[in-house]
Design an enzyme around this catalytic site. Sequence first.
Site, PDB file in Angstrom:
ATOM      1  N   ASP A 196     -11.924 -25.419   9.049  1.00 20.54           N
ATOM      2  CA  ASP A 196     -13.072 -24.752   9.364  1.00 20.54           C
ATOM      3  C   ASP A 196     -13.176 -23.104   9.381  1.00 20.54           C
ATOM      4  O   ASP A 196     -12.162 -22.800   9.682  1.00 20.54           O
ATOM      5  CB  ASP A 196     -13.759 -25.319  10.611  1.00 20.54           C
ATOM      6  CG  ASP A 196     -14.190 -26.722  10.783  1.00 20.54           C
ATOM      7  OD1 ASP A 196     -14.691 -27.135   9.891  1.00 20.54           O
ATOM      8  OD2 ASP A 196     -13.596 -27.356  11.624  1.00 20.54           O
ATOM      9  N   CYS A 215      -3.777 -28.980  25.692  1.00 24.21           N
ATOM     10  CA  CYS A 215      -3.031 -29.608  24.566  1.00 24.21           C
ATOM     11  C   CYS A 215      -1.359 -29.538  24.833  1.00 24.21           C
ATOM     12  O   CYS A 215      -1.231 -28.612  25.381  1.00 24.21           O
ATOM     13  CB  CYS A 215      -3.572 -29.070  23.167  1.00 24.21           C
ATOM     14  SG  CYS A 215      -5.226 -29.089  22.794  1.00 24.21           S
ATOM     15  N   ARG A 236     -24.320 -33.823  18.535  1.00 26.50           N
ATOM     16  CA  ARG A 236     -24.637 -33.450  17.099  1.00 26.50           C
ATOM     17  C   ARG A 236     -25.420 -34.282  16.576  1.00 26.50           C
ATOM     18  O   ARG A 236     -26.149 -34.071  15.621  1.00 26.50           O
ATOM     19  CB  ARG A 236     -23.527 -32.674  16.284  1.00 26.50           C
ATOM     20  CG  ARG A 236     -22.809 -31.358  16.723  1.00 26.50           C
ATOM     21  CD  ARG A 236     -21.502 -31.216  16.056  1.00 26.50           C
ATOM     22  NE  ARG A 236     -21.728 -30.942  14.562  1.00 26.50           N
ATOM     23  CZ  ARG A 236     -20.860 -30.982  13.598  1.00 26.50           C
ATOM     24  NH1 ARG A 236     -19.720 -31.281  13.966  1.00 26.50           N
ATOM     25  NH2 ARG A 236     -21.218 -30.489  12.375  1.00 26.50           N
ATOM     26  N   TYR A 237     -24.979 -35.577  16.587  1.00 26.70           N
ATOM     27  CA  TYR A 237     -25.466 -36.663  15.629  1.00 26.70           C
ATOM     28  C   TYR A 237     -26.064 -37.695  16.627  1.00 26.70           C
ATOM     29  O   TYR A 237     -25.688 -38.010  17.812  1.00 26.70           O
ATOM     30  CB  TYR A 237     -24.323 -37.552  14.966  1.00 26.70           C
ATOM     31  CG  TYR A 237     -23.460 -36.709  14.175  1.00 26.70           C
ATOM     32  CD1 TYR A 237     -24.019 -35.910  13.024  1.00 26.70           C
ATOM     33  CD2 TYR A 237     -22.106 -36.367  14.572  1.00 26.70           C
ATOM     34  CE1 TYR A 237     -23.343 -34.914  12.373  1.00 26.70           C
ATOM     35  CE2 TYR A 237     -21.325 -35.570  13.848  1.00 26.70           C
ATOM     36  CZ  TYR A 237     -21.658 -34.960  12.873  1.00 26.70           C
ATOM     37  OH  TYR A 237     -20.907 -34.069  12.051  1.00 26.70           O
ATOM     38  N   ARG A 276     -11.087 -25.456  17.732  1.00 28.70           N
ATOM     39  CA  ARG A 276     -11.755 -25.179  19.004  1.00 28.70           C
ATOM     40  C   ARG A 276     -10.746 -24.005  19.642  1.00 28.70           C
ATOM     41  O   ARG A 276     -10.517 -23.999  20.789  1.00 28.70           O
ATOM     42  CB  ARG A 276     -11.812 -26.474  19.908  1.00 28.70           C
ATOM     43  CG  ARG A 276     -12.969 -27.391  19.324  1.00 28.70           C
ATOM     44  CD  ARG A 276     -13.430 -28.432  20.255  1.00 28.70           C
ATOM     45  NE  ARG A 276     -14.013 -29.382  19.741  1.00 28.70           N
ATOM     46  CZ  ARG A 276     -13.965 -30.695  19.732  1.00 28.70           C
ATOM     47  NH1 ARG A 276     -13.025 -31.167  19.989  1.00 28.70           N
ATOM     48  NH2 ARG A 276     -14.992 -31.221  19.001  1.00 28.70           N
ATOM     49  N   CYS A 313      -6.604 -24.652  14.949  1.00 32.08           N
ATOM     50  CA  CYS A 313      -7.446 -25.507  15.713  1.00 32.08           C
ATOM     51  C   CYS A 313      -9.111 -25.023  15.488  1.00 32.08           C
ATOM     52  O   CYS A 313      -9.349 -23.628  15.509  1.00 32.08           O
ATOM     53  CB  CYS A 313      -7.117 -25.464  17.167  1.00 32.08           C
ATOM     54  SG  CYS A 313      -8.446 -26.607  18.148  1.00 32.08           S
ATOM     55  N   LYS A 336     -20.394 -33.744   8.241  1.00 30.60           N
ATOM     56  CA  LYS A 336     -19.241 -33.731   7.380  1.00 30.60           C
ATOM     57  C   LYS A 336     -19.864 -34.042   5.964  1.00 30.60           C
ATOM     58  O   LYS A 336     -20.615 -35.135   5.733  1.00 30.60           O
ATOM     59  CB  LYS A 336     -18.170 -34.823   7.621  1.00 30.60           C
ATOM     60  CG  LYS A 336     -17.466 -34.542   9.038  1.00 30.60           C
ATOM     61  CD  LYS A 336     -16.628 -35.419   9.434  1.00 30.60           C
ATOM     62  CE  LYS A 336     -16.331 -35.136  10.742  1.00 30.60           C
ATOM     63  NZ  LYS A 336     -17.379 -35.308  11.691  1.00 30.60           N
ATOM     64  N   ASP A 367     -16.735 -29.682   7.275  1.00 31.65           N
ATOM     65  CA  ASP A 367     -17.891 -29.823   8.453  1.00 31.65           C
ATOM     66  C   ASP A 367     -18.792 -28.793   8.217  1.00 31.65           C
ATOM     67  O   ASP A 367     -18.401 -27.627   8.412  1.00 31.65           O
ATOM     68  CB  ASP A 367     -16.935 -29.933   9.566  1.00 31.65           C
ATOM     69  CG  ASP A 367     -17.680 -30.714  10.643  1.00 31.65           C
ATOM     70  OD1 ASP A 367     -18.626 -31.476  10.510  1.00 31.65           O
ATOM     71  OD2 ASP A 367     -17.202 -31.130  11.680  1.00 31.65           O
ATOM     72  N   ARG A 420     -23.856 -40.747  18.003  1.00 33.64           N
ATOM     73  CA  ARG A 420     -22.522 -40.401  18.531  1.00 33.64           C
ATOM     74  C   ARG A 420     -22.504 -39.057  19.469  1.00 33.64           C
ATOM     75  O   ARG A 420     -23.475 -38.078  19.009  1.00 33.64           O
ATOM     76  CB  ARG A 420     -21.597 -39.957  17.362  1.00 33.64           C
ATOM     77  CG  ARG A 420     -21.196 -41.287  16.538  1.00 33.64           C
ATOM     78  CD  ARG A 420     -20.619 -40.995  15.353  1.00 33.64           C
ATOM     79  NE  ARG A 420     -21.749 -40.694  14.467  1.00 33.64           N
ATOM     80  CZ  ARG A 420     -21.744 -40.070  13.184  1.00 33.64           C
ATOM     81  NH1 ARG A 420     -20.653 -39.676  12.878  1.00 33.64           N
ATOM     82  NH2 ARG A 420     -22.750 -39.677  12.554  1.00 33.64           N
ATOM     83  N   CYS A 448      -2.308 -25.510  18.242  1.00 35.33           N
ATOM     84  CA  CYS A 448      -2.353 -25.449  16.846  1.00 35.33           C
ATOM     85  C   CYS A 448      -3.076 -24.340  16.346  1.00 35.33           C
ATOM     86  O   CYS A 448      -4.059 -23.902  16.849  1.00 35.33           O
ATOM     87  CB  CYS A 448      -2.862 -26.664  16.075  1.00 35.33           C
ATOM     88  SG  CYS A 448      -2.228 -28.242  16.759  1.00 35.33           S
TER      89      CYS A 448
HETATM   90  S1  SF4 Z   1      -5.858 -29.232  16.815  1.00 38.05           S
HETATM   91 FE1  SF4 Z   1      -6.667 -28.084  18.615  1.00 38.05          FE
HETATM   92  S2  SF4 Z   1      -7.527 -29.803  19.971  1.00 38.05           S
HETATM   93 FE2  SF4 Z   1      -5.833 -30.751  18.362  1.00 38.05          FE
HETATM   94  S3  SF4 Z   1      -4.053 -30.611  19.486  1.00 38.05           S
HETATM   95 FE3  SF4 Z   1      -4.130 -28.849  18.106  1.00 38.05          FE
HETATM   96  S4  SF4 Z   1      -4.913 -27.366  19.499  1.00 38.05           S
HETATM   97 FE4  SF4 Z   1      -5.269 -29.113  20.471  1.00 38.05          FE
END
Ligand code: SF4
Length: 362
Positions: A300, A133, A120-121, A142, A140, A344, A337, A124, A137
Amino acid sequence: MNRTFQGQLPSKIRALFGRVTEAQWRNWRWQLRHSLAGMEDLSRLLKIPDPDVRRYAELLNEYPFRVTPYFASLIDWDDSRDPLRRQMLPDVREIADRKAESRDPLEENRNSPVSGLIHRYRNRAVALVSERCAVWCRHCTRKNRLRPAESPTPRELRRMAEYVSRHPSIREVIVSGGDPLLLETEALDRLLRAFRRIRHVEVLRIGTRAPVVLPMRVDAGLAAVLESHRPLWLNTQFNHPREITPESARACERLLKAGIPVSSQTVLLKGVNDTANTLADLFNRLQRIMVRPYYLFHCDPVRGTRHLRADLQHGRAIYKALRASQGGLCLPQYVVDMPGRAGKMPVELLAPARMIHHEPRE
Ligand code: SF4
């Protein structure tokens, strides 16, 4: 059985795991093998009313449930307001808004020149080296792309490194996922070496939540490997003061002693940490364990996370209170973001028209 150790675990966890020794509990592979996942384990943690079972099954099919025994032991599963439970417990509202919001609001797919690499940048690149994972979460970013699948193949990893080597403007590679620390130490070592070998890559950065949700992963072998790839920075995600435990503090200390700076990219989450007092407590405690509060992210606008996203005006008010009361080292930058290459942006600089993108729409 080590009775003293067993006595330290909450009764619900003791009942689930029975005769676990301290050595097992402190072993990250044991933790992963015994992670609580799927409908059956969820029902062992809390009572799901019969009429809701089908809806939960549908939800878990789309957004899986997974938590390590360690992190599960920090949660009061009988308290619906527990801030750690809110981060882990599937919520049927995640699938109530399938049409609303984006699966990929940061347009990572559009900026992915080869599978698993996001550019994206200019200077980086992000290498998504693991799809796994230790926990899933609910907030998340993603969550719509992660699946408990296999990690990228060696060929895919080679193609990422080749892309980086063809782009001399890339001076920093951010190794992310999923969680890269779920790779075996030797595999991670090989991977970091592949990027480190590229002459114009000056710095490596790892994004991981392992120090928070699986702190036993940070063992002596891992610390030694990371130290050998310095300059290497590590960003993790502490979201609530209760996540700072003797175990997570020890993991961070081990990294710091290996010369790896550790920062936290906290996510502002409704019902988890959306008060100035909670965040001040978190950032003060992070400072005490030498972890830098780096960013406070506005959650997000990812599909399936709306119930956890705080109102942006409320976030601004919290940040104003923090700014008035906290020293610079306890004050991360509060950012949103933006999609694509915009990146950001400090919330304080965000024009009202652009705030719409991040506002929860009820
Ligand atoms: S935020 Fe997303 S990528 Fe990070 S540990 Fe939790 S589930 Fe995994």
